[in-house]
Design a protein around this motif. Structure first.
Motif, mmCIF file in Angstrom:
data_model
loop_
_atom_site.group_PDB
_atom_site.id
_atom_site.type_symbol
_atom_site.label_atom_id
_atom_site.label_comp_id
_atom_site.label_asym_id
_atom_site.label_seq_id
_atom_site.Cartn_x
_atom_site.Cartn_y
_atom_site.Cartn_z
ATOM 1 N N GLN B 440 0.831 -1.201 0.000
ATOM 2 C CA GLN B 440 0.000 0.000 0.000
ATOM 3 C C GLN B 440 0.870 1.258 0.000
ATOM 4 O O GLN B 440 0.584 2.227 -0.720
ATOM 5 N N ALA B 441 1.963 1.217 0.769
ATOM 6 C CA ALA B 441 2.886 2.358 0.850
ATOM 7 C C ALA B 441 3.545 2.581 -0.513
ATOM 8 O O ALA B 441 3.784 3.728 -0.925
ATOM 9 N N ILE B 446 4.034 6.128 -5.234
ATOM 10 C CA ILE B 446 4.000 6.358 -6.692
ATOM 11 C C ILE B 446 2.963 7.430 -7.028
ATOM 12 O O ILE B 446 3.237 8.351 -7.808
ATOM 13 N N ASP B 447 1.786 7.326 -6.377
ATOM 14 C CA ASP B 447 0.723 8.301 -6.641
ATOM 15 C C ASP B 447 1.129 9.714 -6.229
ATOM 16 O O ASP B 447 0.803 10.692 -6.907
ATOM 17 N N GLU B 448 1.823 9.802 -5.114
ATOM 18 C CA GLU B 448 2.125 11.126 -4.551
ATOM 19 C C GLU B 448 3.327 11.798 -5.208
ATOM 20 O O GLU B 448 3.583 12.970 -4.956
ATOM 21 N N VAL B 453 8.366 9.547 -10.625
ATOM 22 C CA VAL B 453 7.979 8.444 -11.521
ATOM 23 C C VAL B 453 8.425 8.775 -12.945
ATOM 24 O O VAL B 453 8.993 7.924 -13.647
ATOM 25 N N ALA B 454 8.221 10.042 -13.345
ATOM 26 C CA ALA B 454 8.632 10.465 -14.687
ATOM 27 C C ALA B 454 10.147 10.333 -14.837
ATOM 28 O O ALA B 454 10.654 9.820 -15.843
ATOM 29 N N VAL B 471 8.881 5.217 0.783
ATOM 30 C CA VAL B 471 8.191 4.034 1.330
ATOM 31 C C VAL B 471 8.714 3.725 2.744
ATOM 32 O O VAL B 471 7.935 3.432 3.660
ATOM 33 N N MET B 472 10.020 3.822 2.896
ATOM 34 C CA MET B 472 10.599 3.533 4.211
ATOM 35 C C MET B 472 10.026 4.487 5.251
ATOM 36 O O MET B 472 9.741 4.099 6.389
ATOM 37 N N GLN B 473 9.868 5.730 4.875
ATOM 38 C CA GLN B 473 9.332 6.723 5.790
ATOM 39 C C GLN B 473 7.909 6.348 6.207
ATOM 40 O O GLN B 473 7.558 6.391 7.384
#
Lengths: 92, 494
Positions: B440-441, B446-448, B453-454, B471-473
Motif C-alpha cells: 500500500q505504501a 508512486i501516486d504522490e 515516476v517520470a 516508502v521507508m518513511q
C-alpha cells in the motif's frame, strides 16, 4: 645448663622481633631468665612419649555464618579506641 | 631467547610471583564471621579472629574445597597429609601476633598454568599454593606510614581465607606477569572460588632480579646458581594486573640502570607506590627464620587428597575456547570473547542451543557485551534478565523485528529503562510491517510523486532511491529496503 646458654645478642634480637626496647641491665636479667626457661623445657625430655591421637584429622565446620561480637564488646578490652577502631601508636 | 642472539652485556629479567587471592566463602577460614565487606569497622569479628585468649580456630570446609579446586585446575599434587603452621611476627594487623598459614606442607604442590602471551602459549610452573588467613587492615592517621600520629585497626578482614600461589621464577618480562595474572584470575573465576571485582581480592608480591644473558641456558632456562648469585628485590603492595606490569617495569629499569652504571642492586623489600608510580625501599623486615614457624597444634592435619576425585570442576577457559571454535565454528576472537567469563560462556551455549550459533555469537559477543561494556556493566549485572535477552534473539531469529531495531531500540531500551523486549516492540510498533502495508505504501508513494515516476521512466537512476526512501518513511523503517526496491520496480513497470 651454664649461665651463658643464652647470650645478650640473642636477647636483643628476640626483643627487637617483639618491638621491645631493653636497657642493658634488663638484657642481662632476661638472658638469665631465658636460660632458666630453656632449662625447664629440657625437663620435658624426661617425660615419656605419649602417642597422640593419630586418627584426628579433617576437623572442619560447614561454611555457615554465626553471630559476631557487638562492636562495643569487641572493643571492650582495648585500652584505646576511636570510631569503632582499635587505636594504637604509630607503627611502620 | 636463543643462544645465538645473546651478546656480552645483554641482561635478562627474571621474575617470580607470590599471588594472594581471596577465596569466595561465606565465612572466614577459622571462624563463622561473615566475609562480606561490612559498613562499620570491627563489625565482623569474634573471639577467634580477634585472637582473644582461649578461642580456638575451626577450619572452614568451603575454604578447603576451594583450595582443592584450585589444585585440580593447576594440575597440582594434593599431598596425602597437609597441615597448618604459625608464622610469628609482631604487628598490629595480626591480633594473635601470628598468622595461621601453611609452611612446609602446603595443600597444593608442583602445579602449572598454561597462559597466553601475545598469542603464544607459555607454561608457568607453580611451586606451591597454600591456605592462610588474611590479617586485619591498618589506617595510619595524620601522615604516611612513617610519619603517622597513630594507628587505627579494623579486624573485619582478619581471618578471611586466602590462597597464596607461588610461581617458579618463570617470567622474563612484566607483560608476561600481566598475562599470567589475567589468565589466573579467569581460571579462578571459572572455578567460582574468586571474585575479581571484590576490593582487595588480589594482592601480588613479586621477586625481580637481573641476570647476565650469557648465564641463561640455550632454551631460556636459568640455573639456580645463576639466580642465587643475583641480588633480587621483592616488590610488595601490587593489587592489579596493570599495577603489576607498571611496578615491575619500573623495577626492571631501576635495576638495569644500577647495573649499567656499575652499582650493586641491594637485596631488599620495596614498596610499590601506585600514586607516584615508583618503588621505594622498605625498612628491612625479618628473615625467614625470624618468623619462627611451628606447627599449629590447635588444628589437626588435613587428609584431603581423595577430594581431588570427589570434587568436580567446570571446563576451564582454554579448553572451552577451543571447543567453541570447533563445535560452533567460531573465530578465535569470537570464541575468546564468549569464554571471557563462565557466565558469558554459559549464556552463549544456552542461546546457541536454541538458535543459529552464528546469530547467537553476534548477539551475545557483539551486541550484548558491547552494550554492557558501553554502560560499564558486566553480564552478572543482568543475570536475572538473560531470559529477556534470549527472547530478543528469538525475535530476530524468527524475523519479527529487524536487527537494527533489535539493537538500537530494544536492547538499549532494555538496558536503559529496564523494559521487557515485547513491551518495547509493541510500544514502538517495531513489528516488521506486513506485506500488504508495504504494498500500500508503494502505491501511495508512486501516486504522490509523479515527478519521480517520470524521472524513473526517463532512466534517471536516483529516482528509485528517492521512492524507496518515501516508502521507508511511510513504514517507519520497518520494511526491508531490498524488498521495497523490488516492489516499486514491479509496480512501475506494470
Amino acid at each position: 645448663m651454664s649461665d651463658d646458654a643464652v647470650n645478650p645478642e640473642e636477647v636483643r634480637h628476640v626483643a627487637a622481633l617483639a618491638r621491645i626496647d631493653l636497657e642493658d641491665a634488663e638484657v642481662d636479667r632476661f638472658a638469665d631468665q631465658f636460660a632458666d626457661i630453656l632449662e625447664y623445657f629440657e625437663t620435658l625430655d624426661s617425660v615419656p612419649e605419649v602417642e597422640r591421637d593419630v586418627d584426628l584429622a579433617n576437623v572442619m565446620r560447614p561454611d555457615e555464618e554465626h553471630d559476631c561480637l557487638d562492636s562495643e564488646d569487641a572493643l571492650r578490652n582495648a585500652p584505646e579506641s576511636e570510631d569503632g577502631y582499635f587505636k594504637g601508636p604509630n607503627v611502620s | 631467547m636463543t643462544a645465538q642472539t645473546v651478546q656480552q652485556g645483554d641482561l635478562v629479567t627474571v621474575i617470580g610471583l607470590e599471588v594472594h587471592v581471596q577465596l569466595e566463602t561465606n565465612t572466614k577460614i577459622f571462624c563463622s564471621c561473615p566475609t562480606e565487606p561490612a559498613d562499620e569497622p570491627n563489625e565482623n569479628v569474634c573471639p577467634v579472629c580477634l585472637g582473644l585468649p582461649g578461642a580456638l580456630p575451626v577450619l572452614n570446609e568451603a575454604a578447603v574445597e576451594a583450595a582443592v579446586k584450585v589444585g585440580k585446575a593447576i594440575d597440582a599434587d594434593i599431598p596425602e597429609e597437609t597441615r597448618f603452621h604459625r608464622k610469628n611476627y609482631y604487628y598490629p594487623d595480626l591480633p594473635k601476633n601470628f598468622q595461621i598459614t601453611q609452611y612446609d606442607e602446603p595443600i597444593c604442590a608442583d602445579g602449572e598454568l598454561e597462559i597466553s602471551v601475545e598469542g603464544e602459549r607459555r607454561t608457568v610452573a607453580i611451586e606451591r599454593a597454600h591456605l592462610e588467613e588474611d590479617p586485619g587492615s591498618l589506617q595510619h592517621v595524620g601522615g604516611g606510614i612513617d610519619t603517622a600520629d597513630y594507628t587505627l585497626v579494623d579486624y573485619n578482614r582478619a581471618g578471611v581465607p586466602l590462597m597464596e600461589i607461588v610461581t617458579a621464577p618463570d617470567f622474563r618480562s612484566p607483560s608476561e606477569v600481566r598475562a599470567f595474572l589475567a589468565d589466573l584470575e579467569e581460571v579462578l573465576e571459572y572455578l567460582g572460588v574468586f571474585d575479581a571485582g571484590r576490593d582487595g581480592s588480589l594482592r601480588v608480591d613479586a621477586n625481580l632480579s637481573i641476570i647476565p644473558a650469557e648465564e641463561t641456558n640455550g632454551d631460556g632456562t636459568i640455573d639456580e646458581e645463576a639466580l642465587a648469585a643475583a641480588n633480587r628485590t621483592e616488590v610488595k603492595n601490587i593489587s592489579s594486573h596493570k599495577g603489576a606490569e607498571k611496578a615491575l617495569a619500573y623495577e626492571e629499569t631501576r635495576q638495569k640502570n644500577a647495573i649499567q652504571r656499575g652499582r650493586a642492586v641491594e637485596q631488599e623489600t620495596r614498596h610499590w607506590d601506585e600514586s607516584r608510580g615508583i618503588t621505594v625501599s622498605m625498612r628491612s623486615k625479618e628473615e625467614e627464620k625470624d618468623y619462627r614457624y611451628f606447627e599449629e597444634a590447635d588444628l589437626p592435619p588435613l587428609r584431603v587428597s581423595d577430594w581431588k576425585e570427589e570434587i568436580a570442576i567446570p571446563e576451564l577457559p582454554t579448553a572451552r575456547r577451543e571447543r567453541f571454535q570447533v563445535e560452533y565454528d567460531l573465530s578465535e576472537e569470537a570464541a575468546s570473547k564468549l569464554t571471557s567469563t563462565k557466565q558469558v560462556a554459559d549464556f552463549y551455549e544456552d542461546v546457541a542451543s536454541e538458535f543459529d550459533p552464528d546469530l547467537a555469537a553476534t548477539w551475545v559477543a557483539d551486541e550484548l557485551l558491547g552494550e554492557l561494556n558501553y554502560r560499564d556493566m558486566e553480564i552478572t549485572d543482568v543475570e536475572d534478565r538473560l531470559g529477556e535477552v534470549n527472547r530478543l534473539v528469538e525475535l530476530v531469529a524468527t524475523d519479527e523485528i529487524t536487527a537494527k531495531n533489535a539493537r538500537e531500540a530494544v536492547l538499549r531500551g532494555m538496558l536503559d529503562d529496564g523494559d521487557e523486549p515485547d513491551t518495547i516492540v509493541e510500544r514502538e510498533g517495531l513489528g516488521k510491517t506486513g506485506e500488504d502495508e508495504v504494498q500500500q505504501a508503494v502505491v501511495e508513494a508512486i501516486d504522490e510523486n509523479p515527478d519521480a515516476v517520470a524521472d524513473y521512466h526517463a532512466g534517471e537512476g536516483g529516482a528509485i532511491n528517492f521512492l524507496v526512501g518515501q516508502v521507508m518513511q511511510k513504514t517507519g523503517g520497518s520494511a526491508d529496503p531490498g524488498d521495497v526496491n523490488q516492489l516499486l520496480r514491479a509496480e512501475l513497470e506494470e
